[in-house]
Design a protein around this motif. Sequence first.
Motif, mmCIF file in Angstrom:
data_model
loop_
_atom_site.group_PDB
_atom_site.id
_atom_site.type_symbol
_atom_site.label_atom_id
_atom_site.label_comp_id
_atom_site.label_asym_id
_atom_site.label_seq_id
_atom_site.Cartn_x
_atom_site.Cartn_y
_atom_site.Cartn_z
ATOM 1 N N ASN A 98 27.618 -39.735 -21.490
ATOM 2 C CA ASN A 98 26.708 -38.721 -20.955
ATOM 3 C C ASN A 98 25.383 -38.813 -21.685
ATOM 4 O O ASN A 98 25.353 -39.008 -22.908
ATOM 5 C CB ASN A 98 27.279 -37.313 -21.153
ATOM 6 C CG ASN A 98 28.546 -37.080 -20.346
ATOM 7 O OD1 ASN A 98 28.509 -37.027 -19.127
ATOM 8 N ND2 ASN A 98 29.678 -36.936 -21.034
ATOM 9 N N VAL A 99 24.272 -38.654 -20.969
ATOM 10 C CA VAL A 99 22.940 -38.708 -21.572
ATOM 11 C C VAL A 99 22.024 -37.691 -20.886
ATOM 12 O O VAL A 99 21.902 -37.692 -19.663
ATOM 13 C CB VAL A 99 22.307 -40.110 -21.443
ATOM 14 C CG1 VAL A 99 20.935 -40.128 -22.122
ATOM 15 C CG2 VAL A 99 23.196 -41.189 -22.039
ATOM 16 N N PHE A 100 21.394 -36.826 -21.670
ATOM 17 C CA PHE A 100 20.348 -35.942 -21.143
ATOM 18 C C PHE A 100 19.034 -36.714 -21.125
ATOM 19 O O PHE A 100 18.716 -37.452 -22.060
ATOM 20 C CB PHE A 100 20.186 -34.711 -22.031
ATOM 21 C CG PHE A 100 21.225 -33.649 -21.819
ATOM 22 C CD1 PHE A 100 21.056 -32.667 -20.852
ATOM 23 C CD2 PHE A 100 22.366 -33.615 -22.604
ATOM 24 C CE1 PHE A 100 22.005 -31.673 -20.660
ATOM 25 C CE2 PHE A 100 23.329 -32.631 -22.433
ATOM 26 C CZ PHE A 100 23.151 -31.659 -21.453
ATOM 27 N N THR A 101 18.245 -36.536 -20.052
ATOM 28 C CA THR A 101 16.935 -37.174 -19.957
ATOM 29 C C THR A 101 15.869 -36.155 -19.576
ATOM 30 O O THR A 101 16.175 -35.007 -19.237
ATOM 31 C CB THR A 101 16.936 -38.318 -18.914
ATOM 32 O OG1 THR A 101 17.198 -37.770 -17.606
ATOM 33 C CG2 THR A 101 17.968 -39.384 -19.241
ATOM 34 N N ALA A 130 21.316 -47.361 -23.520
ATOM 35 C CA ALA A 130 20.165 -46.984 -24.342
ATOM 36 C C ALA A 130 18.919 -46.999 -23.461
ATOM 37 O O ALA A 130 18.659 -47.993 -22.780
ATOM 38 C CB ALA A 130 19.991 -47.941 -25.519
ATOM 39 N N PHE A 131 18.176 -45.904 -23.460
ATOM 40 C CA PHE A 131 16.911 -45.830 -22.741
ATOM 41 C C PHE A 131 15.765 -46.249 -23.652
ATOM 42 O O PHE A 131 15.818 -46.057 -24.873
ATOM 43 C CB PHE A 131 16.635 -44.394 -22.277
ATOM 44 C CG PHE A 131 17.348 -43.983 -21.022
ATOM 45 C CD1 PHE A 131 16.784 -44.217 -19.776
ATOM 46 C CD2 PHE A 131 18.573 -43.335 -21.083
ATOM 47 C CE1 PHE A 131 17.417 -43.812 -18.612
ATOM 48 C CE2 PHE A 131 19.223 -42.933 -19.932
ATOM 49 C CZ PHE A 131 18.646 -43.174 -18.685
ATOM 50 N N THR A 132 14.697 -46.785 -23.050
ATOM 51 C CA THR A 132 13.459 -46.982 -23.792
ATOM 52 C C THR A 132 12.849 -45.614 -24.084
ATOM 53 O O THR A 132 13.190 -44.615 -23.431
ATOM 54 C CB THR A 132 12.470 -47.828 -22.984
ATOM 55 O OG1 THR A 132 12.316 -47.259 -21.672
ATOM 56 C CG2 THR A 132 12.938 -49.264 -22.854
ATOM 57 N N GLU A 150 11.750 -43.894 -21.141
ATOM 58 C CA GLU A 150 12.838 -43.815 -20.152
ATOM 59 C C GLU A 150 12.582 -44.627 -18.886
ATOM 60 O O GLU A 150 13.206 -44.386 -17.854
ATOM 61 C CB GLU A 150 13.144 -42.357 -19.796
ATOM 62 C CG GLU A 150 13.728 -41.586 -20.955
ATOM 63 C CD GLU A 150 14.060 -40.148 -20.619
ATOM 64 O OE1 GLU A 150 13.794 -39.709 -19.484
ATOM 65 O OE2 GLU A 150 14.594 -39.456 -21.500
ATOM 66 N N SER A 151 11.691 -45.601 -18.968
ATOM 67 C CA SER A 151 11.438 -46.439 -17.797
ATOM 68 C C SER A 151 12.487 -47.531 -17.627
ATOM 69 O O SER A 151 12.696 -48.030 -16.522
ATOM 70 C CB SER A 151 10.057 -47.085 -17.895
ATOM 71 O OG SER A 151 9.986 -47.973 -19.002
ATOM 72 N N LYS A 152 13.145 -47.900 -18.725
ATOM 73 C CA LYS A 152 14.170 -48.936 -18.686
ATOM 74 C C LYS A 152 15.469 -48.384 -19.265
ATOM 75 O O LYS A 152 15.474 -47.620 -20.233
ATOM 76 C CB LYS A 152 13.752 -50.163 -19.504
ATOM 77 C CG LYS A 152 12.497 -50.873 -19.008
ATOM 78 C CD LYS A 152 12.747 -51.662 -17.748
ATOM 79 C CE LYS A 152 11.626 -52.675 -17.472
ATOM 80 N NZ LYS A 152 10.282 -52.077 -17.438
ATOM 81 N N LEU A 169 25.604 -49.587 -28.344
ATOM 82 C CA LEU A 169 24.236 -50.014 -28.063
ATOM 83 C C LEU A 169 23.276 -48.915 -28.509
ATOM 84 O O LEU A 169 23.471 -47.746 -28.182
ATOM 85 C CB LEU A 169 24.088 -50.264 -26.561
ATOM 86 C CG LEU A 169 22.863 -51.007 -26.039
ATOM 87 C CD1 LEU A 169 22.833 -52.439 -26.556
ATOM 88 C CD2 LEU A 169 22.867 -51.007 -24.511
ATOM 89 N N SER A 170 22.259 -49.299 -29.274
ATOM 90 C CA SER A 170 21.236 -48.328 -29.666
ATOM 91 C C SER A 170 19.889 -49.025 -29.719
ATOM 92 O O SER A 170 19.811 -50.259 -29.717
ATOM 93 C CB SER A 170 21.561 -47.695 -31.029
ATOM 94 O OG SER A 170 21.534 -48.663 -32.066
ATOM 95 N N MET A 171 18.819 -48.231 -29.763
ATOM 96 C CA MET A 171 17.463 -48.778 -29.740
ATOM 97 C C MET A 171 16.649 -48.197 -30.888
ATOM 98 O O MET A 171 16.772 -47.011 -31.216
ATOM 99 C CB MET A 171 16.782 -48.459 -28.405
ATOM 100 C CG MET A 171 15.410 -49.102 -28.240
ATOM 101 S SD MET A 171 14.700 -48.811 -26.604
ATOM 102 C CE MET A 171 15.870 -49.670 -25.553
#
Length: 420
Positions: free
Chosen positions: A195-198, A266-268, A271-273, A322-324
Amino acid sequence: MPSEHRGSTRIVLSLAAALVLAVTGSTAASASAQAKATGLREVMFVGNNWDGTADVIKSSGDLARIGRINVIPDKDQRLAEIYLNPIKLAFFLGIRLGPGEGHDQFVDDMYSTPDGSAIVVSRPSFADVVSIDVATGKINWRFPVSGFRADHMAVSPDGKRVAVSASTSNTVHVLDIETGEQLGSFATGDKPHENVFTDGGKYLWNMSIGEVNTALDDPSMDWTKGDRRITVVDANTYRQVKVIDMRERLDAFGRKDLSDAVRPVAFTPDESKLYFQVSFFNGFLEYDVAKDKITRAKTLPKNPATSEDRTTWVNDSRHHGLSMSPDGKKLCVAGTMDDYATVVDRESLQEGPLVPASKPYWATVSGDGTSCVVSESGADRVTAIDFATGEKTASVTVGDHPQRVRIGHVAADWTGPSTS
């Protein structure tokens, strides 16, 4: 999922905003400063799945252990309820023999409350979420999820809501983190997972992974794995905004050979990628949110010692974690079944040194943003890898089978519950 589920360009673009900035980088630094001002200390919680404990370690530097929390203080009561209910017992034993690899799963995910007074934990084998007072070790509230297993969670950027996947009922519950009251829920694909909040907490993404506990792992049997998709909902109304079927996107990208079961993501920063792992794959893919298409794939090295028998890979994972980096320039990958972790340059997709790690199961970012932190579930330790050099910088021993690692807070003088 049919193309008519795709939202308008306006909706898609509105989804691409500030998740990573909300939890890393400059925001992480300001959150740390705020924590010090309010008498809190930034830490990392490490969920020791088979132990039923959460180690609390330093969030940066040498990762030294500060204290430990028993997250199953009600174990006897829960087991008594389970053993008196044949259906609950069947699922309990199924979890032990399936995803638990012969062990009970007592902690999957955990987050602290904004004031640092409690830790909220999802407990797969007990099919619930509990809030535990970090000062006393006692349970504040308990929420039984629908179905028979609790899984990954996410906390909203403001720290007030926690979302939890109920993996056997294809449901995500959203709870008030202070009271445990359900604020809403929504339906997902089969076996909801990450789950991810954006967009600052406006949207909530759920990734369903389908059935991962059968031996039907040959690509020809992929159809038996169930309905796997990303479900995006409005995080206030919990109404569906968009469904993304990665099967369609993978096929269009020319990778019909890959599973569409989306694992860690993982989002940039903008959040575009979206970067994501899938079942059975030693690598990850890049998805352009606005264009609604997969744009790149990265295949990482295989460990020659890793069995190529897919049925031996834990829960259909090959790589899981996975993390950024906060600046969006580096990705950190946990090569779970290949026993390594590595930092990848996001622009070139060139990997750095393959850092030996024993069944790394998760990857996150240190509190100061300089390191990737992986949980080595096969060695019962947590290890930091420098984003700049790709080299290992620290390790600390934790409990049995660490999995999720999350940034959180405790009181500045906290060293463990008074009852421990």
